[in-house]
Scaffold this active site. Structure first.
Site: not given
Lengths: 408, 408, 408, 408
Positions: B106, B236, B310, B401
């Site tokens: 990535e 998992k 894992d 503001h």
């Protein structure tokens, strides 16, 4: 098989004191991925940590191909890859037998999936169906009041053509399917949904949504504050919005396994698996899991690593719904739906050397292959669910009376 | 840097018809990991899929080291590895500066984490704390009635010494800390909790619990049916039981970033991050996420791949709780707790070639290093949360503001 | 049947402008529950709202009995009460047949529950089991760091005797069973668990925990900030901590219904209910419900109103886990576990006039009756689940082929 | 105040043995609600249970008005009713000051809400906004495969006009807004969404959906099995689908409380409430609650009982999202969104005697008043959140140093 030259071992030096000034950081330039910079980084790591990088430094992937995938490229993690299968997939995109590349370090995983695949094949293969999909980004707009937030959402509904135009102008691929608003307090969360071709699409959708975000801010006057992201995507996180509404592909795998096949190859009866499914449902409900199956994340992770997916999306992908039934003919119907499986055959890590080869093994290189990959992943998941369910049932303990009463 | 010899390209053959009889399956024998079998498998894949395995077949890891980690070893997935950091960790186990190996595809992830680390270092480092841990297996026992299930649980409470003895006899490492019962319908779910040394411990705990399971079945007469697993572990899978009760390590990372550092390096004010945290909380609550932060799964996944964890345990590890506060002095307090981070420095994939080097980089090789690894992962996660939170806030849109009123 | 004198109608006045100065507020003094103050309040409401309180003002409950239950007593809500049953309960506390008072305005509810009870009775009654219980308050302690929070929890573990002493000194009833700590960020959440006799115990536990809270603050020096409540109780809110760990009673109801009874009285087969249970499980998993049953909240609410429970605790009580199985003999096993059913036979509204009569109907007046009430509620819930499940299945649509294949 | 004639006390008889043959069951005929049948039932209960029904039998509501609301009418539960307020509501439907009827037995609840209302009024009232709504029924259709289920959903999309016609023909009120499909395994869940005027609409929607269900089954040939309900509505159950998509009204209440008002009347600073909100968020996230506020179910329940709502819908109504901010001016912004508040001003119990009076007090009798009621409920909820949040903060324990640093 490659037999790369390993760097000579070096004496360790004092660990864990570093001088940040000297880190050979990549700045995204081509030369940052050149051999000198890589070697400099390796030497730096070796010097600082006192650890010779004999294996990390050993790779065949051309480093310049990793530009856009990693910074400070220093080498690779070599993750063992085993082949499971073949798996007979009877999908709409995937048709035929596939060898499944699984990159994992969890022993027996490949064997277990292979065992399940054998049974699935004898059952005529796994039917796979993609039933939905999308990729999201969800900006939030803050208003002075809930009323303004609500009216803003109504206004957005009138501006969809303009919003679509600006967001779709950011790529040739991303198409805005719909914007789902969620109103709360003084906030309007807008969950933008796009199709993204063969790409996972997170970045593409980020850009497309940012364009819409800017257009909205320029055209609506009462927004007080806004953010491009608001935990409603929800990226890299398990969530119920992703269980209900697909992020990535919503994909189902199904198999009908003849009772003889099941009995002979997995040594269980359809009724045993159906019974355990019921018990496991109670466990899943009570433990607050988003998955009433067993270990779908195992196949997803191993295929994601092998094929260059964004592996952190296992967070979303780990959700699943299994269903088990005994058919009128006494066979086993077994199915699993993965509501948010984020896969890509273009972009991300899919073009890298080993990842590309694995995608090629699956026939998932080239335009229009992403649904095929989704189907293969789902089919693999199902084989593993079946295999583990049978294994658990083989450790089942049943009184003789119970067994006689039931399985007869 | 390694420059492995690549196999010659071969002509593709017809894809997706395979003959399962001819698959060179591993059967766990040493020769299954020898060069002939590996080459045979590669040729088989190449033949069947028509894909030359030039890169998958290129590795430096000795294949026989992968025995116990994979079956049908055919090669490796090469995952690009970049170095982030250094990260100054002020932990109880991890002390000093660490270079963080991140295996990911990535883009910008390594850069973003490095950016966060720089800021964390200027803040004096990240404080890390392991506050709990364990590994679980949860068999289910089925009775004729809820009453028998309840009485069974009471009986188990009187047999803990015997149960501990048989379960701990299965290894030198696993220690039974407690058994947490959950009663529902006619079921007694027993969630066995063990400490497992430096190992992740799933298999070890599986064996230890199986021994207890058999002992219980031999010694209690009213069990009607039982399974070693019941979706209460929950392995998992994201679940609330794992958010509440640690599976793996429960670990927290904290940093107090001076406002000047934050402003100068991330171009945000502490108040901006605190404000966005509040908004993101509403998003997380509403979307039903188990994580009110941003992307902790990214660091966890990249470190898991690099260090031989894992990786499918990202399912459990993706849960997190962040907290942001502005201190009385106007600085930023930022923290994250990962309730169930499953890490190991022994067993699983931790001994493999590149994985071992990455663990060595972190000083996490050898006995008693698992908490150190947990701390480093948590510290890395925090750096990434900080970096992305600032990035989101840099795209923040605030009326003049509003800005004047608040940040002054 | 009472025929109370109604107040004369009065002309309506302009609505919705009030003068708060003139509200006849109760201040907890006896005279605030006297006829003058009540009449003054009624006149005030009638004047301000222009609504004659003919029925609200009509009650038989002595107002001074409501002291401690309500402020600004002005009258009553008359909720229709129907009798369902009898229900044969085969519990450990409830034994025999019970007429069940249900206070509801939902048409057909009493009839539907009665239908289910008839079937349950023909099945030999509903077996009920209380398998756990407790009442909680969960203060939070804020520290400078996670490490101090963790060490604080360890310290608390060494001070249990003292903490128990101060907290139990606040009543003759509340007993501290255990303190469950949850650590996150710089926070230590301590979930105090008490038994509270026949009382629901929220207030009792609040006082007991407050005493412990003060003692802790006086004796531990590094607490930086603390609150008596922290959303970990979790009072009046659905949560997973309450599904996993009982708040109130954890109670199960079970029935085994002979297939002939089911077929004859509910016109369904055991297999049909088992099949629908499986489908409804998938619905429950996907929709993110904490209840895989149908409408347990209906019975709970109607019994709570009738018997003076804290009806807002339906929030916790609505969670449930059902399980359906076809026994080896072809009969229906049906069960439901309510993990957090908060009931009382002492304190709260249980002493009020109509509420007391309803408790008396159930034989739940006097010491040691709270588990009996929990069992009766659970038994009623089961009857309603069975009835509605059958009703849904009676609208089931099944192809002839499917029906022939399966139910034969 | 009414002074009804009480039935004479009778001697108790042996409890808990009943003869179902003799129960004077209602069969829905007018005479079942006549004085003879009611008296017979009362005598029956008194005889069987040995409990004189002095108060249950004392009511002013004409029994025949309860036809359609209850079967086996035997009397009433008298729930104490106190008046809180006035509450200044600044809504789009509710405008002005309202006296709030709360039916509860939880002591101090009315007082606490009144305290909050006082502060809200001084803040200019509570702004309320209805931002969405609907009522659902969700049949499930079972197919041979996921593919057929998906194609079925596509087909449904082409038949919306016909489906709308048949479903809307079942009433003059229900309008089908949209059908949201959820696909899983071999199932197609269709969540029908209707608007239902001033009614809660569960029954109306049940009928309308049943008509659509029958039409679909008659017109689509591949449905294998189907049920009118599937746990996707999700009725009477907390679920994430109801948090994300409104069941009933989605309504928000907001108030901006000047710091002086807060300090003077609730003795807290805006910053204290904002701080506690952050801590309570962490508690809510970790405990897996669907509500990060404190006790919204209290007001909802008390108003539901008073005004004849289906009180079991507290299950859905207990979810909420609060948000707290300190404005640039140093005042407190406090808001709460209830995503699924099921309210009615027509149908159900709304026409009953006391319930009608309470609705009249609120000006919620007559056509088009349901959103007004939703706003009033939300406004009341907010007042109670504010009051309790301040009460918790008044027990806050803060070191002097911390207080000086922060609140100065």
């Amino acid at each position: 098989m490659g037999t790369p030259t390993l760097p000579a071992e070096r004496a360790p030096v004092a660990a864990h004191t570093t001088d940040p000034e000297h880190i050979p950081h990549a700045k995204g330039r081509p030369e940052d991925y050149g051999p000198e910079m890589i070697a400099a980084r390796q030497r730096y790591v070796e010097h600082v940590c006192g650890v010779p990088l004999r294996h990390v430094a050993s790779f065949s992937v051309p480093p310049d191909e990793t530009r856009g995938n990693i910074e400070n490229f220093t080498g690779v993690a070599q993750v063992p890859l085993g082949i499971a299968g073949p798996l007979h997939v009877d999908g709409e995109y995937a048709q035929g037998e596939f060898l499944i590349p699984l990159a994992t370090t969890e022993g027996s995983l490949v064997a277990s999936y292979s065992r399940g695949m054998k049974v699935v094949n004898l059952a005529g293969g796994v039917r796979t169906t993609v039933s939905g999909g999308g990729m999201q980004r969800a900006p939030v707009f803050v208003f002075d009041s809930a009323r303004e937030a609500r009216d803003f959402v109504a206004w957005v509904g009138t501006q969809l053509d303009a919003i679509r135009a600006v967001s779709e102008a950011t790529s040739h691929v991303a198409k805005l399917t719909h914007i789902e608003p969620f109103l709360s307090n003084q906030f309007a969360f807008l969950r933008f949904n796009f199709t993204t071709g063969d790409a996972g699409g997170q970045n593409m959708v980020g850009k497309a949504t940012y364009a819409a975000y800017q257009w909205i801010l320029a055209n609506h006057r009462s927004v007080r504050r806004a953010y491009l992201e608001s935990n409603f995507a929800t990226d890299k996180k398990p969530s119920w919005v992703n269980v209900l509404h697909p992020r990535g592909k919503r994909v189902t795998a199904e198999a009908t396994v003849p009772h003889d096949v099941l009995r002979h190859h997995l040594r269980v009866e359809p009724e045993q698996l159906a019974y355990h499914w019921g018990v496991a449902n109670v466990g899943a409900m009570l433990s607050g899991a988003n998955n009433n199956g067993l270990h779908s994340a195992n196949a997803i992770t191993a295929l994601f690593i092998a094929t260059g997916q964004d592996v952190a999306n296992v967070s979303e992908g780990a959700a699943a719904t299994t269903y088990v039934d005994v058919t009128p003919a006494g066979d086993l119907y077994f199915s699993i739906t993965i509501p948010s499986l984020i896969v890509a055959t273009h972009g991300g890590g899919t073009h890298l050397a080993t990842q590309r080869e694995c995608l090629a093994m699956l026939g998932c290189v080239g335009k229009g292959t992403v649904n095929k990959l989704a189907e293969i992943v789902a089919g693999t998941v199902l084989a593993g669910e079946l295999s583990l369910a049978a294994a658990i049932s083989s450790l089942e303990w049943v009184t003789a009376h119970e067994r006689l009463g039931r399985n007869r």
